[in-house]
Motif scaffolding. Sequence first.
Motif, PDB file in Angstrom:
ATOM      1  N   MET A   1       0.852  -1.184   0.000  1.00  0.00           N
ATOM      2  CA  MET A   1       0.000   0.000   0.000  1.00  0.00           C
ATOM      3  C   MET A   1       0.889   1.234   0.000  1.00  0.00           C
ATOM      4  SD  MET A   1      -3.003   0.997   2.669  1.00  0.00           S
ATOM      5  CE  MET A   1      -4.027   2.434   2.370  1.00  0.00           C
ATOM      6  N   THR A   2       0.555   2.222  -0.796  1.00  0.00           N
ATOM      7  CA  THR A   2       1.369   3.407  -0.899  1.00  0.00           C
ATOM      8  C   THR A   2       0.542   4.655  -0.725  1.00  0.00           C
ATOM      9  OG1 THR A   2       1.092   3.497  -3.293  1.00  0.00           O
ATOM     10  CG2 THR A   2       3.009   2.314  -2.463  1.00  0.00           C
ATOM     11  N   ASN A   3       1.237   5.768  -0.471  1.00  0.00           N
ATOM     12  CA  ASN A   3       0.589   7.067  -0.436  1.00  0.00           C
ATOM     13  C   ASN A   3       0.263   7.498  -1.853  1.00  0.00           C
ATOM     14  OD1 ASN A   3       0.627   7.645   2.350  1.00  0.00           O
ATOM     15  ND2 ASN A   3       2.822   8.035   2.246  1.00  0.00           N
ATOM     16  N   ASP A   4      -0.280   8.710  -2.025  1.00  0.00           N
ATOM     17  CA  ASP A   4      -0.570   9.197  -3.362  1.00  0.00           C
ATOM     18  C   ASP A   4       0.724   9.438  -4.128  1.00  0.00           C
ATOM     19  OD1 ASP A   4       0.401  11.976  -2.976  1.00  0.00           O
ATOM     20  OD2 ASP A   4      -1.301  12.126  -1.592  1.00  0.00           O
ATOM     21  N   SER A   5       0.594   9.654  -5.431  1.00  0.00           N
ATOM     22  CA  SER A   5       1.758   9.698  -6.304  1.00  0.00           C
ATOM     23  C   SER A   5       2.673  10.891  -6.035  1.00  0.00           C
ATOM     24  CB  SER A   5       1.295   9.729  -7.761  1.00  0.00           C
ATOM     25  OG  SER A   5       0.474  10.866  -7.978  1.00  0.00           O
ATOM     26  N   VAL A  19      16.463  13.812  21.870  1.00  0.00           N
ATOM     27  CA  VAL A  19      15.224  14.240  22.508  1.00  0.00           C
ATOM     28  C   VAL A  19      15.510  14.463  23.994  1.00  0.00           C
ATOM     29  CG1 VAL A  19      14.488  11.824  22.773  1.00  0.00           C
ATOM     30  CG2 VAL A  19      12.804  13.653  23.005  1.00  0.00           C
ATOM     31  N   ASP A  20      15.067  15.589  24.521  1.00  0.00           N
ATOM     32  CA  ASP A  20      15.303  15.927  25.921  1.00  0.00           C
ATOM     33  C   ASP A  20      16.784  15.767  26.283  1.00  0.00           C
ATOM     34  OD1 ASP A  20      12.596  16.442  26.051  1.00  0.00           O
ATOM     35  OD2 ASP A  20      12.087  14.557  27.053  1.00  0.00           O
ATOM     36  N   ASP A  21      17.078  14.935  27.282  1.00  0.00           N
ATOM     37  CA  ASP A  21      18.461  14.775  27.737  1.00  0.00           C
ATOM     38  C   ASP A  21      19.126  13.522  27.184  1.00  0.00           C
ATOM     39  OD1 ASP A  21      16.997  12.869  29.092  1.00  0.00           O
ATOM     40  OD2 ASP A  21      17.944  13.228  31.039  1.00  0.00           O
ATOM     41  N   THR A  22      18.563  12.958  26.101  1.00  0.00           N
ATOM     42  CA  THR A  22      19.065  11.677  25.617  1.00  0.00           C
ATOM     43  C   THR A  22      18.965  11.620  24.095  1.00  0.00           C
ATOM     44  OG1 THR A  22      18.872   9.277  25.943  1.00  0.00           O
ATOM     45  CG2 THR A  22      16.805  10.538  25.872  1.00  0.00           C
ATOM     46  N   ALA A  23      19.129  10.430  23.537  1.00  0.00           N
ATOM     47  CA  ALA A  23      18.969  10.223  22.100  1.00  0.00           C
ATOM     48  C   ALA A  23      18.475   8.803  21.881  1.00  0.00           C
ATOM     49  CB  ALA A  23      20.284  10.450  21.362  1.00  0.00           C
ATOM     50  N   LEU A  24      17.629   8.622  20.857  1.00  0.00           N
ATOM     51  CA  LEU A  24      16.992   7.340  20.590  1.00  0.00           C
ATOM     52  C   LEU A  24      17.519   6.751  19.291  1.00  0.00           C
ATOM     53  CD1 LEU A  24      13.306   8.413  21.329  1.00  0.00           C
ATOM     54  CD2 LEU A  24      15.004   7.540  22.949  1.00  0.00           C
ATOM     55  N   HIS A  25      17.750   5.445  19.300  1.00  0.00           N
ATOM     56  CA  HIS A  25      18.186   4.754  18.087  1.00  0.00           C
ATOM     57  C   HIS A  25      16.962   4.433  17.240  1.00  0.00           C
ATOM     58  CE1 HIS A  25      19.852   0.965  15.985  1.00  0.00           C
ATOM     59  NE2 HIS A  25      20.178   2.051  15.300  1.00  0.00           N
ATOM     60  N   VAL A  26      16.929   4.987  16.030  1.00  0.00           N
ATOM     61  CA  VAL A  26      15.769   4.906  15.149  1.00  0.00           C
ATOM     62  C   VAL A  26      16.147   4.223  13.838  1.00  0.00           C
ATOM     63  CG1 VAL A  26      14.032   6.258  13.885  1.00  0.00           C
ATOM     64  CG2 VAL A  26      14.808   7.012  16.154  1.00  0.00           C
ATOM     65  N   THR A  27      15.223   3.416  13.307  1.00  0.00           N
ATOM     66  CA  THR A  27      15.380   2.802  11.989  1.00  0.00           C
ATOM     67  C   THR A  27      14.173   3.155  11.142  1.00  0.00           C
ATOM     68  OG1 THR A  27      16.605   0.941  12.951  1.00  0.00           O
ATOM     69  CG2 THR A  27      15.712   0.645  10.735  1.00  0.00           C
ATOM     70  N   ASP A  28      14.420   3.670   9.943  1.00  0.00           N
ATOM     71  CA  ASP A  28      13.369   4.084   9.017  1.00  0.00           C
ATOM     72  C   ASP A  28      13.647   3.411   7.682  1.00  0.00           C
ATOM     73  OD1 ASP A  28      11.651   5.375   7.265  1.00  0.00           O
ATOM     74  OD2 ASP A  28      12.182   7.399   7.891  1.00  0.00           O
ATOM     75  N   THR A  29      12.733   2.545   7.226  1.00  0.00           N
ATOM     76  CA  THR A  29      12.976   1.814   5.976  1.00  0.00           C
ATOM     77  C   THR A  29      12.813   2.698   4.750  1.00  0.00           C
ATOM     78  OG1 THR A  29      10.667   1.069   5.783  1.00  0.00           O
ATOM     79  CG2 THR A  29      12.223  -0.363   6.998  1.00  0.00           C
ATOM     80  N   GLY A  30      12.211   3.881   4.928  1.00  0.00           N
ATOM     81  CA  GLY A  30      12.052   4.791   3.810  1.00  0.00           C
ATOM     82  C   GLY A  30      11.041   4.298   2.785  1.00  0.00           C
ATOM     83  N   GLY A  31      11.124   4.871   1.599  1.00  0.00           N
ATOM     84  CA  GLY A  31      10.180   4.531   0.552  1.00  0.00           C
ATOM     85  C   GLY A  31       9.035   5.527   0.483  1.00  0.00           C
ATOM     86  N   GLU A  55       6.329  -9.162   7.173  1.00  0.00           N
ATOM     87  CA  GLU A  55       5.031  -9.599   6.664  1.00  0.00           C
ATOM     88  C   GLU A  55       4.360  -8.495   5.853  1.00  0.00           C
ATOM     89  OE1 GLU A  55       1.594 -11.948   5.997  1.00  0.00           O
ATOM     90  OE2 GLU A  55       3.630 -12.474   6.594  1.00  0.00           O
ATOM     91  N   LEU A  56       4.428  -7.274   6.310  1.00  0.00           N
ATOM     92  CA  LEU A  56       3.843  -6.157   5.564  1.00  0.00           C
ATOM     93  C   LEU A  56       4.656  -5.847   4.311  1.00  0.00           C
ATOM     94  CD1 LEU A  56       2.835  -3.794   8.499  1.00  0.00           C
ATOM     95  CD2 LEU A  56       1.274  -4.841   6.837  1.00  0.00           C
ATOM     96  N   GLY A  57       5.962  -5.942   4.423  1.00  0.00           N
ATOM     97  CA  GLY A  57       6.811  -5.813   3.255  1.00  0.00           C
ATOM     98  C   GLY A  57       7.210  -4.394   2.901  1.00  0.00           C
ATOM     99  N   PRO A  58       7.921  -4.240   1.782  1.00  0.00           N
ATOM    100  CA  PRO A  58       8.516  -2.955   1.407  1.00  0.00           C
ATOM    101  C   PRO A  58       7.530  -1.928   0.867  1.00  0.00           C
ATOM    102  CG  PRO A  58       8.964  -4.611  -0.273  1.00  0.00           C
ATOM    103  CD  PRO A  58       8.317  -5.322   0.865  1.00  0.00           C
ATOM    104  N   GLY A  59       6.272  -2.287   0.702  1.00  0.00           N
ATOM    105  CA  GLY A  59       5.286  -1.316   0.246  1.00  0.00           C
ATOM    106  C   GLY A  59       4.863  -0.337   1.317  1.00  0.00           C
ATOM    107  N   ARG A 262      -3.146  -3.385   7.845  1.00  0.00           N
ATOM    108  CA  ARG A 262      -3.724  -3.191   6.509  1.00  0.00           C
ATOM    109  C   ARG A 262      -5.154  -2.687   6.614  1.00  0.00           C
ATOM    110  NH1 ARG A 262      -1.411  -8.515   5.746  1.00  0.00           N
ATOM    111  NH2 ARG A 262       0.598  -8.358   4.661  1.00  0.00           N
ATOM    112  N   GLU A 263      -5.908  -3.244   7.554  1.00  0.00           N
ATOM    113  CA  GLU A 263      -7.320  -2.877   7.665  1.00  0.00           C
ATOM    114  C   GLU A 263      -7.491  -1.430   8.084  1.00  0.00           C
ATOM    115  OE1 GLU A 263     -11.460  -4.264   9.886  1.00  0.00           O
ATOM    116  OE2 GLU A 263      -9.578  -5.317  10.322  1.00  0.00           O
ATOM    117  N   VAL A 264      -6.774  -0.985   9.119  1.00  0.00           N
ATOM    118  CA  VAL A 264      -6.976   0.389   9.576  1.00  0.00           C
ATOM    119  C   VAL A 264      -6.486   1.403   8.536  1.00  0.00           C
ATOM    120  CG1 VAL A 264      -6.942  -0.228  12.023  1.00  0.00           C
ATOM    121  CG2 VAL A 264      -4.802   0.517  10.912  1.00  0.00           C
TER     122      VAL A 264
END
Length: 270
Positions: A1-5, A19-31, A55-59, A262-264
Amino acid sequence: MTNDSTSPKTSAWSGMVPVDDTALHVTDTGGTGVPVIYLNGQFATQGYWRRTVAELGPGWRHITYDERARGRRSGTSADYSFEAAVRDVDAVLAARGVERAVVVGWSYGAVVAAHWAHRNPGRTLGAVLVDGAFPYDWLDDAMADRIRTMFRRMRWMTVPLRITGLTPRMTADQQAESNIELGVLSREAELGPVLDGLTVPTRYVVASGTSLGSKGDEQERIRTSLDGVTARNPHITVGAKVSSNHGAILSKDFRAIAASVREVASLAAR
């Protein structure tokens, strides 16, 4: 499922978000897919979501992160409160330039997700609450004492594992007080109005049996509080009741979680 074009393509990224007094390790698959932000269990890490992500995949655009003092890279903090956890959702989304997302939370993360969706209806495409956010008065003085005793007894096992990222870099008392705060926030008078006020498509994926620290049918009785929630709010339904227990649901029932995502998202797109 994708956003609009017109949605810009975002490159995959992994790094630290201050953030605040620390830092969070973040992973973003992008796309260009619909953003999904995953909120961990109280002392869990982003790795727990790997099967749902696959399971949701790269879309889809998957954003995971380790909370304060969790995992191997997120920093420690002077503030491990629930409100700090909610602020961290905003910090991660802002850092990644995401305005609207599906929010998915397990256990403690489900309560964070419910509060964030309630406070940010215009930014929430939908919510999936995985075996958490049950409005039930399970905390009393005896339970609070039980929680403190349990975490203190577990110190000998959890402290050596901190270096691996499997246990948080928090003291036993900090972990216990965080769990007790969750009990206060889970009371029907506290959590009930939050759930009643949700206006976005929301699905629960509910486990079966016990969880760490629960006894007998205690956990199943807590889950029955959903009956009143779904009766009062038409935006909320149970997407699935699965056979896995609380601790195994992400590893064994990731397909049910992905189906609810997927449903929501589909309902939000109508």
